[in-house]
Design a protein around this motif. Structure first.
Motif, PDB file in Angstrom:
ATOM      1  N   SER A  17       0.797  -1.151   0.052  1.00  0.00           N
ATOM      2  CA  SER A  17       0.052  -0.150   0.213  1.00  0.00           C
ATOM      3  C   SER A  17       0.902   1.302   0.005  1.00  0.00           C
ATOM      4  N   LEU A  20       2.422   1.710  -3.463  1.00  0.00           N
ATOM      5  CA  LEU A  20       1.547   2.384  -4.362  1.00  0.00           C
ATOM      6  C   LEU A  20       1.073   3.762  -4.253  1.00  0.00           C
ATOM      7  N   ASN A  21       1.235   4.034  -3.021  1.00  0.00           N
ATOM      8  CA  ASN A  21       0.507   5.662  -2.675  1.00  0.00           C
ATOM      9  C   ASN A  21       1.718   6.316  -1.976  1.00  0.00           C
TER      10      ASN A  21
END
Length: 568
Positions: A17, A20-21
């Motif tokens: 997570s 990806l961010n």
């Protein structure tokens, strides 16, 4: 089939997570500071510059502490001391061209003293690279070439994806024995460009170990166990490897007298019955070492200062343990063991047989008595009393940093460092201006102990601007400046060689008033009040200057060379 290491490389849901961010507003400079933090760095030194602004802007978004000095060379000295005190690689952030080149003398000292400094410099934009002259500010035809002959390794970056791996490789190089400075350069546009890469979280740069070959330590142990007159020279490698405890165990097991080099101060207890201390510039010590039938040299290349200016000629068998392959047998034939001092001493401890020798302490005392008698015949009470005053005032665990000046030359031979890794000087490369900025780096590394810096008036002017740094960061350093009106040791050399001195007399400021203009308290002391004034300064938090007007003399050399190293 799934292997265990495959499972270890699989990211967790949280890592996926985060990857990806990534946080918005990051640039190539963020990859630099994220990598440093991931490697364990907490403090960086340096100066900003036009091409390096991407790195320095990223510091604002990180938890790294920045200690900015006023001259790049001084920032390098501060990083050098931070690396020596902590044993960590000390990041040094620099700009391009003149900013980078100004650090060269400090990096030379770090290389000579095996101090782990991680220098990261900017470079002109990638469009200008390639060997031509494109007219960029600060441009050099080949910037890395200016450093390749000084540092341990050079790592060039041309894209953002290369940054974490290049810095990790440099970090590993700096901390693999022998420690040393390393160089990373990153172009301006790579640092400034927005990055889409995820934040750097997992960086592995474990230093490689350097164990000894067992067949070599077996031979060394046999030689030492059956020696009639063994002796040990302990160099800076013992201190860097945190091996002083093992050295003492081995010396006591063999009943072997120990001399510590100037770089190895504190590696062996000063008042131990087997301690010949550090009187390397004395023919009595040289004669004793030459008479050893087996001489163990640990963590020293037996260079100019450690060999009484290359007058030392061992007659017995030499066993040399050295992590720097280029120094192995570079000055004397030996049973050369390429290894980290700690690992090699441990191997010897496990292999040597205890050796009985009730005469060793008496032979040590005889040499030290001869050294003392020679000094007493030269009417040098002032110089010796000054060192006694400094030692009494300086807390036992406090580190001290010594510039290339007459009192430092005395300290190399005569000062009891009390503990390993507490006494450092510029005797690796011999440049001026080391003591005060290095002391600032040590104070940044460990604020729990006051730090001493010792300079002459000539060397002090190399780093006088760092009084502003000391005040700005409130660093707990007491700076002892011995003012003799010029380059004292050069005055002495030239007078002895030519009958009179040239270019050695200096105009200089009122150091006390100058310190106070920076907001740093200063005091003018005397030989009689030095101990009390230093003790008061050490007991008062923050920086201070103690000025000692005094003309000092060196003890007469007993080597056969043509003079000590150049200093001021």
């Amino acid at each position: 089939m799934t292997h265990d290491h495959d499972l270890e490389l699989r990211p967790t849901p949280a890592q996926i997570s985060a990857a990806l961010n990534p946080p918005p507003g990051r640039n190539g400079g963020d990859l630099v500071v994220e990598t440093l933090a991931g490697l364990g760095a907490t403090t960086v030194f340096g100066l900003p510059g036009q091409h390096a602004l991407g790195m320095f802007d990223a510091l604002r978004r990180s938890d790294l502490r920045y200690v900015g000095l006023r001259v790049e060379n001084n920032a390098g000295f501060a990083a050098d001391a931070y690396g020596r005190i902590t044993g960590e690689a000390a990041p040094l952030l620099l700009s391009t061209g003149p900013g980078a080149l100004t650090s060269l003398a400090a990096l030379q000292e770090a290389a000579a003293a095996s101090a782990p400094v991680l220098a990261i410099s900017s470079q002109i934009p990638t469009a200008g690279l390639g060997g031509g002259r494109h007219g960029y500010l600060h441009e050099l035809p080949d910037q890395a070439a200016s450093f390749r002959g000084v540092v341990k390794s050079v790592h060039t970056v041309r894209t953002q994806s290369q940054i974490p791996s290049a810095i990790a490789a440099a970090w590993q190089s700096a901390l693999t024995a022998p420690h040393g400075p390393v160089w990373v350069e990153i172009p301006q546009d790579v640092l400034l460009a927005t990055t889409l890469l995820p934040a750097v979280t997992a960086v592995d740069a474990t230093p490689r170990e350097l164990p000894p070959r067992p067949e070599l330590t077996a031979v060394a142990a046999h030689l030492l166990s059956h020696a009639a007159r063994p002796a040990i020279i302990a160099g800076g490698g013992v201190v860097r490897a945190d091996a002083s405890g093992k050295l003492r165990q081995l010396a006591e097991k063999l009943n072997a007298p120990v001399v510590t080099t100037f770089g190895g101060k504190g590696a062996f207890p000063w008042t131990h019955p087997l301690s010949l201390q550090s009187w390397l510039e004395d023919r009595h010590t040289t004669d004793f070492l030459e008479d050893a039938d087996v001489l163990l040299v640990v963590g020293s290349g037996l260079g100019e200062l450690s060999s009484n200016y290359h007058t030392f000629t061992p007659r017995g068998r030499v066993v040399q343990i050295e992590a720097d392959l280029g120094k192995l047998e570079s000055n004397h034939p030996a049973l050369g063991i390429h290894a980290d001092a700690r690992l090699a001493l441990q191997a010897l401890l496990e292999t040597v047989e205890p050796r009985e020798d009730e005469t060793a302490p008496d032979r040590v005392r005889t040499v030290l008595d001869r050294v003392r008698a020679r000094l007493d015949s030269q009417q040098l009470a002032l110089e010796q009393d000054l060192l006694v005053s400094v030692r009494r005032a300086l807390p036992a665990r406090s580190p001290s940093f010594w510039d290339m000046t007459i009192l430092s030359y005395w300290a190399w031979s005569a000062f009891d460092a009390r503990f390993p890794n507490t006494m450092h000087s510029a005797q690796g490369a011999g440049g001026l201006g080391y003591a005060f900025p290095a002391a600032l780096g040590a104070a940044a590394a460990d604020p729990t102990h006051p730090v001493l810096a010792v300079s002459g008036d000539g060397g002090a002017l190399y780093s006088i601007a760092e009084l502003a740094t000391a005040r700005q960061h409130d660093l707990n350093v007491t700076w002892l400046i011995v003012d003799d009106g010029g380059y004292g040791i050069l005055r002495e050399y030239m007078t002895d060689a030519f009958g009179e001195a040239t270019a050695t007399e200096l105009g200089r400021p009122d150091f006390v008033a100058l310190a106070e203009s920076f907001g740093v308290p200063g005091v003018r002391t005397s030989p009689e009040t030095l101990e009390a004034d230093l003790a008061r300064a050490f007991a008062t938090p923050g920086p201070s200057v103690v000025l000692l007007p005094a003309v000092l003399r060196m003890f007469a050399p007993t080597h056969l060379g043509d003079g000590r190293p150049d200093d001021k």
